[in-house]
Write an enzyme that holds these catalytic residues in place. Sequence first.
Site, short mmCIF file in Angstrom:
data_model
loop_
_atom_site.label_atom_id
_atom_site.label_comp_id
_atom_site.label_asym_id
_atom_site.label_seq_id
_atom_site.Cartn_x
_atom_site.Cartn_y
_atom_site.Cartn_z
N THR A 1 -38.32 79.23 -11.47
CA THR A 1 -38.27 80.19 -10.36
C THR A 1 -39.67 80.70 -10.02
O THR A 1 -40.03 80.82 -8.84
CB THR A 1 -37.35 81.38 -10.73
N PHE B 1 -50.78 72.43 -1.44
CA PHE B 1 -50.89 72.65 -2.89
C PHE B 1 -50.76 71.34 -3.65
O PHE B 1 -50.08 70.42 -3.21
CB PHE B 1 -49.88 73.70 -3.39
N GLN C 1 -44.77 70.81 -7.38
CA GLN C 1 -43.85 69.83 -6.78
C GLN C 1 -42.78 69.41 -7.78
O GLN C 1 -41.59 69.41 -7.47
CB GLN C 1 -44.65 68.63 -6.29
N CYS D 1 -47.51 70.89 -11.53
CA CYS D 1 -46.31 71.72 -11.73
C CYS D 1 -45.48 71.97 -10.48
O CYS D 1 -44.26 71.77 -10.50
CB CYS D 1 -46.71 73.05 -12.32
N TYR E 1 -52.95 69.89 -21.22
CA TYR E 1 -53.49 71.06 -20.52
C TYR E 1 -52.85 72.36 -20.99
O TYR E 1 -53.45 73.42 -20.87
CB TYR E 1 -53.32 70.89 -19.00
N GLU F 1 -44.80 78.53 -20.37
CA GLU F 1 -46.20 78.91 -20.23
C GLU F 1 -46.52 79.16 -18.75
O GLU F 1 -46.19 78.35 -17.91
CB GLU F 1 -47.09 77.79 -20.79
N LYS G 1 -39.00 80.18 -15.45
CA LYS G 1 -40.22 79.37 -15.26
C LYS G 1 -40.14 78.55 -13.96
O LYS G 1 -41.07 78.56 -13.16
CB LYS G 1 -40.42 78.45 -16.47
N GLY H 1 -48.11 67.69 -28.45
CA GLY H 1 -48.66 67.59 -27.10
C GLY H 1 -49.97 68.35 -27.01
O GLY H 1 -50.00 69.58 -27.07
N ASN I 1 -45.34 66.37 -21.85
CA ASN I 1 -45.17 66.31 -20.39
C ASN I 1 -43.70 66.09 -20.02
O ASN I 1 -42.96 65.42 -20.73
CB ASN I 1 -46.07 65.24 -19.78
#
Length: 463
Positions: A223, A273, A279, A277, A13, A162, A221, A10, A92
Site C-alpha cells: 500500500t 518513475f 511497478q 519496487c 540493495y 523495509e 508495504k 540476500g 528478490n
Amino acid sequence: MNIKKICCIGAGYVGGPTMAVIAQKSPDIKVTVVDLNEKRIAAWNDENVENIPIYEPGLSDIVASCRGRNLFFSTEVDKAIDEADMIFISVNTPTKTYGVGKGMAADLKYIELCARQIARVAKNDKIVVEKSTLPVRTASAIKDILDNTGNGVQFQILSNPEFLAEGTAVADLLMPDRVLIGGDTTEEGQNAIQKLVDIYANWVPKERILTTNVWSSELSKLTANAFLAQRVSSINALSELCEKTGADVNEVAKAIGMDSRIGSKFLKSSVGFGGSCFQKDILNLVYIAKSYGLNEVADYWEQVIIMNDHQKRRFGKNIIQTLYNTVSGKKIAFMGWAFKKDTNDTRESAAIYVADDLLSERAEIAVYDPKVQEDQIFYDLDYLESRSADENRRGLTVTNDPYAAADKAHAIAILTEWDEFKTYDWKRIYDNMLKPAFIFDGRNLLDKEALQKIGFVYQGIGS
Ligand code: NAD
Ligand code: UDX
C-alpha cells in the site's frame, strides 16, 4: 533469551544496507549476510570498502566500521542459517515472467527456496523475518513449508517490510519514519515480535516501532508503495495538461503541496518513475485484487502504471517530434541512466525505455552516468530483446565524460537528477553541439532561463 546471531539471506540493495546498520547499532549481535551470488559477496568483502557492490551515500563508512567485527558476508548459507536465532529473508521478489500471473504476480520461487532451505537446515527454534516485499498472506505459505518439511523445530514468522529508498538508504535506516513489525497474535508470536522490537530499539525511538498482525504488515508495504507511486503518476498526469494550458507543473505542485493535507513530498514531475519496487509492487497489488474478484480495485491501481508508461513514452515521442520528426542518425546525449540520483541501480529506469524507443528510430545515443557501468547499460537494453546485441552496441555508446557525450550532439536528454549536472559548464557544452541545440530535461533539474540565455532550446516536463 536475546538474539545473539542473525542471518540475512540476500545481500542486495536491502539486505546489505539493512544488516550493516543493524550490525553497527547492535555490537553484541553477530550478523551474517549470505548470498548465492559469489561475485556479489566477494565485492562486499573487497579489501577496498569503496568497492562494495552497492553505491549508497554513507554506506561504505558503516560497513567499514563493523565488517569483520560483527558483520560478515558469506556464501555459506547453510552454516549461517544453522547458527542463527533469527533469519531475515531479503531475497528478490520480481514480477513473474512465466505461467499463471505472468507480468503481474510476484515470483515467489526464491522465497520458497529459502523457506525450504531453512526447514532443512534448522535444528533449533528460529524466528524467520520476511524482509522482502511479499503479497499479503505469504507468511502462511512460508509457515506451511517450514512446518511440513522441517525437523520438528518451532518457527515464528514475522513480517518486517523495509521502507528505505535507494540513494537515501543509510539515512532512512538510521532515522526511519517508522519500523513495522507484524506477527502472530499468540503469546509465542508476541514474544518473537518483542525480540525484533528490542533490536530496533537500539537506535529507533520506541514510538516509531509499530507492531501489527502479519497481514496488515504485509499489505501495508504494498500500500505504501502504491500511494507513493500514485502521487508521482498524479502529478505526471497533470504535467501533460500543464503543457497544453500554459500552467507550470512546478508551480502547481508547490501550490497544492502547501496544503498540509496534501503535503509537498513526492510531487516532482518527471520522465516517469523507475526502480525495482513501484511497478512490481503495484502490479502485484493489482493481481491480488483481481484474484479476489475485486476488478474495480484492480483497475484503479493499474491506472498508476498505465500513466507512468505513457509518461515515459511521451518523453521520447516529444524528442522525435521536436527534432523535426526524425532522429535517424542524430546523436542524442543521455545524462543519467540510473532510476534516480545517488544510486547505481538501473532497474526499471525510464532511461532504458526512452533509449529503446529512440534506438528504434535509429538515433545514435551517447550515455553518461556517474555511477552506472557500461555492461549494466547494455544488459538493460539487451534484456528488452528489441533488437540484436550488436545493433544495441552500434546504436549506443557509453562514455565517462559528459562533455564527450554531448560533443556534436543534436540534443541532450536529462534522465536522472544527478546534482553534478547542475554544475557543468553549459556554455562549453553548447558551443560543441550542433545547432539548434536542444535540451530535454526529464527531471526539471536545470536552470531553464540560464540555458535559454546561452542559446539552448530548453524543454522541461509540464511547462
Ligand atoms: P536484490 O536483487 O538487490 O538482492 C536480492 C539478493 O538475493 C540477490 O543478491 C540474490 O542473489 C539473492 N538471492 C536470491 N535467492 C537466494 C537464495 N535462495 N539464497 C541466497 N541468496 C539468494 O534485491 P533487493 O533490491 O535487495 O530487494 C529485496 C527485497 O526487498 C524485494 O522483495 C524488494 O521488493 C524489497 N525491497 C526493496 C527495496 C529497494 O529499494 N531495492 C526497498 C524495500 C523493499
Ligand atoms: C521506493 C519507496 O520510496 C521506498 O519506500 C520503498 O522501500 C522502495 O521503493 P525507491 O524506488 O528506492 O523507493 O526510490 P523513490 O525515491 O521512491 O523513487 C522512485 C522513483 O520515483 C524514482 O524513479 C524517482 O525518480 C521517481 N520520483 C520520486 C519522481 O519521479 N517524483 C517524485 O516526486 C518522487
